[in-house]
Design a protein around this motif. Structure first.
Motif, short mmCIF file in Angstrom:
data_model
loop_
_atom_site.label_atom_id
_atom_site.label_comp_id
_atom_site.label_asym_id
_atom_site.label_seq_id
_atom_site.Cartn_x
_atom_site.Cartn_y
_atom_site.Cartn_z
N ASP A 214 -7.98 -1.49 -3.35
CA ASP A 214 -7.87 -0.46 -2.51
C ASP A 214 -6.42 -0.37 -3.15
O ASP A 214 -5.67 0.49 -2.32
N PRO A 227 -0.90 1.42 -1.38
CA PRO A 227 -2.21 1.56 -1.50
C PRO A 227 -2.58 3.19 -2.30
O PRO A 227 -1.94 3.77 -2.99
N CYS A 231 -7.00 4.98 0.75
CA CYS A 231 -7.15 3.71 1.33
C CYS A 231 -6.72 3.31 2.57
O CYS A 231 -5.38 4.40 2.89
#
Length: 307
Positions: A214, A227, A231
């Motif tokens: 992620d 991220p 995510c």
């Protein structure tokens, strides 16, 4: 006296005349009054522009303070850019609301004039001040059309994870706190009460708390994780947290310890006595600043969650 011919003559004397006095100096320039008088933070902001982008300025801040972060933690950055606006007078809360609105509805044509007018018409402010988180939430819903969730009971405890998740999801929070001379949180019992908009968070997590799929390493700071699209923020393993925020006296992002901001937010007890006695009218809720601001924040949601 007589001359050679016996005539009397007058004695000639020379009179020294004093020089004329110098012309008086020009009067000193009169200070500007009213809205024309520029504060120091307004003068500093002139000719400057904020650094745009979700990660550009936070990355610069982290580079300067890299030694401040624990090396035994994994650090993750979540942030959504908000534009800057310098306040004109005691409008810090209304300016923070305008900045938050640009994040939630970037295409909306919302002016500061409209925000100020609405706040005054609703009786939430007299000079631009906002001493009530409840009023701030009502105003946000009216001018933005969002859902404003007012949290009470402080920024710690059960509210801690809720605040982190909200920021990790890319949504802003309006936070009252006491502002120090460098804009950072301090504890002055509410005498320096100020509003900021938080748009991001830096989380320090124990290793192994994240799903590596992620996140990706930042190209400039390999120790920092960003991220991937879609995510959500982590719900466990958080050991340390910092807030990215903007407020109406600087064009730049501020990076504050969430713990220090929580402490500042919790101790807002009273208005500055000098301000209370300056002869101006202010809208203060029943119970005072402590009832209106202490331990409260306003989370702004683009949409109201469905049951």
């Amino acid at each position: 006296m007589q001359n050679a011919w016996g005539w009397k003559t007058a004695r000639m004397t020379t009179v020294q005349l004093a020089p004329p006095p110098p012309a008086p100096p020009p009067p000193p320039p009169q200070p500007e009054t009213g809205s024309r008088k520029k504060k120091l933070y307004q003068a500093i902001a002139e000719g400057r522009a904020p650094v745009e982008g979700d990660h550009e300025e936070p990355r610069l801040l982290l580079t300067k303070r890299e030694s401040s972060f624990r090396k035994d933690l994994q650090w993750v950055l979540f942030n959504k850019f908000v534009p800057s606006l310098i306040q004109d007078g005691p409008q810090c809360g209304l300016v923070a609301l305008w900045m938050a609105a640009q994040l939630l509805q970037p295409s909306a044509d919302l002016s500061m004039e409209n925000i100020v007018k609405t706040a005054m018409n609703q009786g939430y402010t007299a000079q631009g001040e906002i001493f009530s988180a409840h009023h701030m939430a009502l105003l946000a819903e009216e001018v933005i059309g969002c859902w404003a969730e007012r949290l009470t009971g402080g920024m710690g405890g059960a509210n801690f994870c809720h605040i982190l998740k909200h920021l990790a999801d890319g949504q802003p929070i309006l936070i009252p706190y006491d502002e120090d001379f460098n804009h950072e949180p301090c504890r002055r019992s509410g005498h320096r009460a100020h509003w900021a908009v938080a748009s991001g968070v830096l989380l320090g997590l124990t290793h192994g708390s994240l799903n590596s799929e992620d996140f990706c390493a930042d190209p400039a700071l390999p120790w920092l994780l960003l991220p991937r699209h879609g995510c959500s923020g982590p719900t466990a393993g958080v050991q340390d947290a910092f807030i990215f925020a903007k407020q109406g006296k600087s064009l730049r992002y501020q990076l504050w310890s969430l713990e220090l901001l929580t402490q500042s937010n919790a101790q807002l007890k009273e208005m500055d006595p000098q301000r209370a006695a300056d002869g101006s009218v202010y809208i203060v809720p029943q119970g005072g600043v402590g009832q209106g601001l202490a331990g409260q924040v306003v989370l702004l949601h683009a949409n109201r969650p469905t049951d």
